[in-house]
Design a protein around this motif. Structure first.
Motif, PDB file in Angstrom:
ATOM      1  N   LEU A 188      14.151   1.926 -32.678  1.00 38.78           N
ATOM      2  CA  LEU A 188      13.692   2.976 -33.923  1.00 38.78           C
ATOM      3  C   LEU A 188      13.813   4.148 -33.517  1.00 38.78           C
ATOM      4  O   LEU A 188      14.367   5.167 -34.145  1.00 38.78           O
ATOM      5  CB  LEU A 188      12.249   2.719 -34.309  1.00 38.78           C
ATOM      6  CG  LEU A 188      11.908   1.438 -34.770  1.00 38.78           C
ATOM      7  CD1 LEU A 188      10.616   1.375 -35.367  1.00 38.78           C
ATOM      8  CD2 LEU A 188      13.032   1.261 -36.347  1.00 38.78           C
ATOM      9  N   MET A 202      17.089   8.097 -34.450  1.00 35.20           N
ATOM     10  CA  MET A 202      16.629   9.424 -34.955  1.00 35.20           C
ATOM     11  C   MET A 202      16.450  10.384 -33.959  1.00 35.20           C
ATOM     12  O   MET A 202      16.491  11.451 -34.336  1.00 35.20           O
ATOM     13  CB  MET A 202      15.047   8.966 -35.272  1.00 35.20           C
ATOM     14  CG  MET A 202      14.972   7.784 -36.240  1.00 35.20           C
ATOM     15  SD  MET A 202      14.225   8.195 -37.806  1.00 35.20           S
ATOM     16  CE  MET A 202      14.261   6.627 -38.723  1.00 35.20           C
ATOM     17  N   ALA A 203      16.514  10.197 -32.520  1.00 29.06           N
ATOM     18  CA  ALA A 203      16.526  11.193 -31.659  1.00 29.06           C
ATOM     19  C   ALA A 203      17.746  11.733 -31.318  1.00 29.06           C
ATOM     20  O   ALA A 203      17.899  12.582 -30.473  1.00 29.06           O
ATOM     21  CB  ALA A 203      15.759  10.758 -30.383  1.00 29.06           C
ATOM     22  N   LEU A 223       4.808   8.352 -32.369  1.00 28.63           N
ATOM     23  CA  LEU A 223       4.577   8.058 -33.503  1.00 28.63           C
ATOM     24  C   LEU A 223       5.125   6.487 -33.540  1.00 28.63           C
ATOM     25  O   LEU A 223       4.361   5.581 -34.138  1.00 28.63           O
ATOM     26  CB  LEU A 223       5.087   8.705 -34.584  1.00 28.63           C
ATOM     27  CG  LEU A 223       5.019   8.262 -36.078  1.00 28.63           C
ATOM     28  CD1 LEU A 223       3.826   8.621 -36.745  1.00 28.63           C
ATOM     29  CD2 LEU A 223       6.139   8.782 -37.003  1.00 28.63           C
ATOM     30  N   PHE A 224       6.439   6.472 -33.057  1.00 26.79           N
ATOM     31  CA  PHE A 224       7.060   4.975 -33.069  1.00 26.79           C
ATOM     32  C   PHE A 224       6.330   4.079 -32.209  1.00 26.79           C
ATOM     33  O   PHE A 224       6.050   2.687 -32.406  1.00 26.79           O
ATOM     34  CB  PHE A 224       8.500   5.152 -32.670  1.00 26.79           C
ATOM     35  CG  PHE A 224       9.279   5.678 -33.950  1.00 26.79           C
ATOM     36  CD1 PHE A 224       8.967   5.651 -35.238  1.00 26.79           C
ATOM     37  CD2 PHE A 224      10.712   6.417 -33.794  1.00 26.79           C
ATOM     38  CE1 PHE A 224       9.720   6.180 -36.202  1.00 26.79           C
ATOM     39  CE2 PHE A 224      10.938   7.165 -34.563  1.00 26.79           C
ATOM     40  CZ  PHE A 224      10.692   6.792 -36.038  1.00 26.79           C
ATOM     41  N   ILE A 279       8.961  20.117 -37.404  1.00 26.51           N
ATOM     42  CA  ILE A 279       8.969  19.272 -38.468  1.00 26.51           C
ATOM     43  C   ILE A 279       8.381  18.061 -38.115  1.00 26.51           C
ATOM     44  O   ILE A 279       7.372  17.620 -38.797  1.00 26.51           O
ATOM     45  CB  ILE A 279      10.434  19.063 -38.926  1.00 26.51           C
ATOM     46  CG1 ILE A 279      11.041  20.400 -39.473  1.00 26.51           C
ATOM     47  CG2 ILE A 279      10.485  18.040 -39.978  1.00 26.51           C
ATOM     48  CD1 ILE A 279      12.526  20.107 -39.991  1.00 26.51           C
ATOM     49  N   PHE A 280       8.644  17.430 -36.893  1.00 26.40           N
ATOM     50  CA  PHE A 280       8.140  16.293 -36.712  1.00 26.40           C
ATOM     51  C   PHE A 280       6.786  16.232 -36.122  1.00 26.40           C
ATOM     52  O   PHE A 280       5.990  15.011 -36.432  1.00 26.40           O
ATOM     53  CB  PHE A 280       9.403  15.224 -35.773  1.00 26.40           C
ATOM     54  CG  PHE A 280      10.378  14.918 -36.518  1.00 26.40           C
ATOM     55  CD1 PHE A 280      10.255  13.688 -37.320  1.00 26.40           C
ATOM     56  CD2 PHE A 280      11.706  15.453 -36.615  1.00 26.40           C
ATOM     57  CE1 PHE A 280      11.216  13.330 -38.112  1.00 26.40           C
ATOM     58  CE2 PHE A 280      12.681  15.026 -37.367  1.00 26.40           C
ATOM     59  CZ  PHE A 280      12.654  14.118 -38.051  1.00 26.40           C
ATOM     60  N   PHE A 305      13.464  21.123 -35.096  1.00 28.46           N
ATOM     61  CA  PHE A 305      13.052  19.672 -34.900  1.00 28.46           C
ATOM     62  C   PHE A 305      11.442  19.374 -34.457  1.00 28.46           C
ATOM     63  O   PHE A 305      10.922  18.564 -35.202  1.00 28.46           O
ATOM     64  CB  PHE A 305      13.891  18.898 -33.947  1.00 28.46           C
ATOM     65  CG  PHE A 305      13.898  17.399 -33.814  1.00 28.46           C
ATOM     66  CD1 PHE A 305      14.783  16.790 -34.858  1.00 28.46           C
ATOM     67  CD2 PHE A 305      13.032  16.493 -33.364  1.00 28.46           C
ATOM     68  CE1 PHE A 305      15.153  15.240 -34.702  1.00 28.46           C
ATOM     69  CE2 PHE A 305      12.969  15.299 -33.083  1.00 28.46           C
ATOM     70  CZ  PHE A 305      14.023  14.763 -33.938  1.00 28.46           C
ATOM     71  N   LEU A 346       8.352  12.238 -31.975  1.00 28.76           N
ATOM     72  CA  LEU A 346       8.657  10.903 -32.298  1.00 28.76           C
ATOM     73  C   LEU A 346       8.418   9.602 -31.790  1.00 28.76           C
ATOM     74  O   LEU A 346       7.863   8.725 -32.365  1.00 28.76           O
ATOM     75  CB  LEU A 346      10.422  10.893 -32.505  1.00 28.76           C
ATOM     76  CG  LEU A 346      11.014  11.595 -33.694  1.00 28.76           C
ATOM     77  CD1 LEU A 346      12.509  11.453 -33.481  1.00 28.76           C
ATOM     78  CD2 LEU A 346      10.409  10.760 -34.882  1.00 28.76           C
ATOM     79  N   ALA A 368       2.920   3.880 -31.805  1.00 31.21           N
ATOM     80  CA  ALA A 368       1.865   3.743 -32.418  1.00 31.21           C
ATOM     81  C   ALA A 368       2.479   2.462 -33.614  1.00 31.21           C
ATOM     82  O   ALA A 368       1.845   1.550 -33.901  1.00 31.21           O
ATOM     83  CB  ALA A 368       1.150   4.616 -33.285  1.00 31.21           C
ATOM     84  N   LEU A 369       3.707   2.775 -34.068  1.00 37.69           N
ATOM     85  CA  LEU A 369       4.153   1.801 -35.154  1.00 37.69           C
ATOM     86  C   LEU A 369       4.675   0.475 -34.468  1.00 37.69           C
ATOM     87  O   LEU A 369       4.316  -0.568 -34.984  1.00 37.69           O
ATOM     88  CB  LEU A 369       5.541   2.303 -35.600  1.00 37.69           C
ATOM     89  CG  LEU A 369       5.439   2.883 -36.839  1.00 37.69           C
ATOM     90  CD1 LEU A 369       6.988   3.456 -37.502  1.00 37.69           C
ATOM     91  CD2 LEU A 369       4.818   2.449 -38.195  1.00 37.69           C
ATOM     92  N   VAL A 384       5.124  16.468 -39.738  1.00 36.97           N
ATOM     93  CA  VAL A 384       4.999  15.268 -40.388  1.00 36.97           C
ATOM     94  C   VAL A 384       4.547  14.123 -39.749  1.00 36.97           C
ATOM     95  O   VAL A 384       3.697  13.255 -40.451  1.00 36.97           O
ATOM     96  CB  VAL A 384       6.665  14.575 -40.407  1.00 36.97           C
ATOM     97  CG1 VAL A 384       6.690  13.633 -41.153  1.00 36.97           C
ATOM     98  CG2 VAL A 384       7.372  15.938 -41.467  1.00 36.97           C
ATOM     99  N   SER A 385       4.585  13.921 -38.393  1.00 42.94           N
ATOM    100  CA  SER A 385       3.991  12.710 -37.822  1.00 42.94           C
ATOM    101  C   SER A 385       2.371  12.948 -37.810  1.00 42.94           C
ATOM    102  O   SER A 385       1.616  11.881 -38.019  1.00 42.94           O
ATOM    103  CB  SER A 385       4.198  12.617 -36.142  1.00 42.94           C
ATOM    104  OG  SER A 385       5.785  12.880 -36.158  1.00 42.94           O
TER     105      SER A 385
END
Lengths: 164, 225, 237
Positions: free
Chosen positions: B169, B173-174, B151-152, B210-211, B207, B148, B154-155, B214-215
């Protein structure tokens, strides 16, 4: 803009009318008075009285017999004579609302209905917390849309290519 | 094989620059050390309380470390104007994500393995023989946090208030990672049988899977412009 | 595209949505507050259900709309869809806040506490924080296209995260606090079901109406910015 304010004025008026109706209904069918006020006024019509059942005073007859007990407020006490179906929530040291009328000869309340203490405080807060912000939120959005339409119409800085 | 080479080279580049200037790991490490000190002053830690609160302390410290370390993982690229080169790479952009992700996992794990003996030292824990279990928990939780966090990172790296936005963020989520990691760590501390806390590790693994997937898929859109 | 045409067709009946919402909520409120019976265990307090449950359901529905809209944006790159997502997030935040507040007010008389780490409450709190983060991220980005993409990514990740949060909190709670305060089943009388259904329908209709108005608002804001000669996208890193 005029139509917009007219519409929301209408909504406001309807809301106020509904609130008034609700309040009137609450006064008529739910609200109750404390024992002191009841003993001062001794109204002839049936009213709701809030009080606590005094410990040791509850005297249940057999099945179908009338029940007698004493109801106490902060200072005063009043005997109650209840005749009706056996209520589940009638216990000693419990706060209750008695619906009945004053009997001046016997100096007691004669009642046929016993109610629990209505707890509308939380309910009314929940509804206020939902409905008022919802209305304000919607009002703000619609007002902004109406204002934006006017502002876009009046904005002359940039001419579109067709009109140039 | 271009794909895997990209992953390898990006992870290698991060490690190399880390070895040369030691910025990331040292800042993470000393920050976590300070957190440990603050905790030992904030709680009166007799042996029984230590048993109770220790898993929480460990994971709060590691969580802060992750915020410090992961939040900066794309900063060097932005400062040196390398994002455009990333965009021009003729591989699926997920490869860049995986490279960065592997680098971050390695950094976090290094910091955690240095920090954990310090926890043992400072709080007189008697758990060194359970090190493999701890390593497993740290591993799966760190993979989730890094998945996570990368990804965040980079966001938010292109956002104005990135220092604020990244934890805002990441942390909500964590929550599953923190719950799972703390409970599994507590299980190890209490000396429970592995079966008693293995469902938390399963949760963390789910977890992670999935992440990471998805990421990996969604990273394509971040580097689009 | 057929979907766009369908939405444009729906937009023509915007007023009908608002009117239908007002009608459903009006009748629902009357039935919920006046005609429906009090619950055997909870008494009058059960009437909070008629605002709490619909707002909770609608906020989940709104988040589903946000998720689908975000995927759609990443696929088609339509700025109007982005406006719709932005509008949905704002309205969803409002509904989640309402559900949390009314839930808290309901919890006080029934569980005798304002807050408990119940899985549903906790995942709603996380949902609230995620939506706040979403809206904050949007305000901190200047480039419109970047803003839309990043926000869509965040919404998708958050949506996937939500069930995991729910299950992890549920496991965690069964471990630490045995379910002593679980909701005592409200025995649904049909008089209670009708206002609940009416309020739920009204609440979803209101959501659709709000969504149309708010999308329009955000679209007009962007149009005004464009008309004032500002660039639609200015890059600032």
């Amino acid at each position: 803009m005029k139509r917009f304010y007219l519409r929301w004025g209408g909504v406001l008026v309807i809301g106020v009318i509904i609130c008034l109706f609700g309040l009137a209904r609450y006064q008529r069918e739910v609200s109750h008075i404390p024992i002191e006020k009841f003993l001062d006024e001794k109204p002839t019509r049936a009213v709701r009285v809030l009080g606590m059942v005094v410990g040791g005073s509850l005297n249940r007859g057999g099945a179908g017999e009338p029940i007698q007990f004493t109801l106490s407020g902060t200072g005063a006490q009043v005997p109650v004579y209840y005749q009706g179906e056996d209520p589940e929530n009638l216990r000693e040291l419990k706060k209750l609302v008695i619906y009945g009328r004053w009997n001046p000869e016997e100096q007691r309340i004669e009642s046929e209905t016993i109610l629990g203490v209505p707890n509308y405080g939380f309910v009314s807060w929940a509804y206020l917390v939902t409905l008022i912000p919802m209305t304000l939120f919607l009002f703000n959005m619609e007002r902004k849309v109406a204002l934006l339409y006017i502002m876009i119409k009046e904005e002359k800085v940039y001419q579109s290519e067709e009109s140039a | 094989m271009h794909f895997f080479n990209t992953i390898r080279w990006i992870a290698w580049k991060d490690l190399l620059s880390e070895v040369r200037n030691r910025e990331n790991i040292s800042s993470m490490f000393f920050f976590a050390l300070i957190v440990i000190f603050i905790f030992s002053f904030s709680f009166s830690l007799d042996p029984r309380t230590v048993q109770e609160v220790m898993p929480g302390i460990i994971w709060v410290a590691f969580g802060f470390t992750a915020i410090i370390g992961l939040g900066k993982s794309f900063l060097a690229e932005v400062h040196n104007d390398c994002m455009e080169y990333f965009q021009m790479l003729p591989v699926p952009k997920g490869a860049i994500y995986l490279g960065k992700f592997i680098g971050n996992v390695l950094f976090m794990l290094i910091v955690e393995t240095i920090l954990f003996p310090l926890f043992v030292l400072f709080f007189n824990l008697d758990v060194l023989e359970k090190f493999p279990q701890f390593l497993l928990i740290f591993g799966v939780a760190t993979v989730g946090l890094s998945a996570l966090g990368t990804l965040f990172s980079a966001l938010t790296v292109q956002v104005r208030a990135r220092e604020v936005m990244f934890p805002i963020l990441l942390l909500p989520m964590a929550v599953p990672i923190f719950i799972g990691a703390v409970e599994a760590t507590r299980g190890v501390f209490n000396g429970d049988a592995f079966a008693l806390y293995s469902h938390w590790i399963q949760l963390l693994v789910v977890f992670d899977v999935i992440f990471v997937i998805v990421s990996f898929w969604i990273f394509e859109f971040i580097l689009d412009f | 595209m057929i979907l766009n045409r369908f939405i444009r067709w729906l937009g023509r009946y915007e007023g009908w949505f608002g009117g239908g919402a007002a009608l459903c909520i009006g009748i629902g409120l009357y039935m919920g507050l006046v005609t429906s019976p009090p619950d055997y265990y909870q008494g009058e307090v059960v009437r909070i259900m008629y605002v709490h449950v619909p707002s909770a359901k609608t906020s989940l529905f709104a988040y589903l709309v946000l998720f689908i809209g975000s995927i759609w944006y990443l696929w088609k790159r339509d700025p109007v869809i982005d406006n719709m997502c932005h509008a949905t997030a704002g309205i969803a935040l409002f509904y989640v806040g309402t559900a949390l507040l009314t839930g808290s007010i309901w919890a006080k008389p029934t569980w005798n506490t304002w807050w408990t780490w119940d899985p549903r409450l906790t995942s709603f709190a996380i949902l609230f924080l995620t939506l706040v983060g979403y809206l904050m991220l949007r305000t901190f980005l200047d480039d419109k296209e970047k803003e839309a993409t990043f926000a869509a990514i965040l919404a998708i990740i958050g949506f996937i995260d939500l069930p995991i949060v729910y299950f992890s909190v549920e496991w965690w709670r069964t471990l630490h606090q045995p379910m002593s305060m679980s909701v005592r089943g409200i025995s649904f009388a049909p008089e209670m079901l009708t206002p609940l259904i009416l309020m739920s329908i009204g609440s979803s209709l209101l959501f659709s109406y709000m969504l149309m108005v708010r999308t329009q608002m955000l679209y007009l804001e962007r149009l005004l910015e464009a008309k004032q000669g500002r660039l639609l996208s200015e890059t600032r890193l």
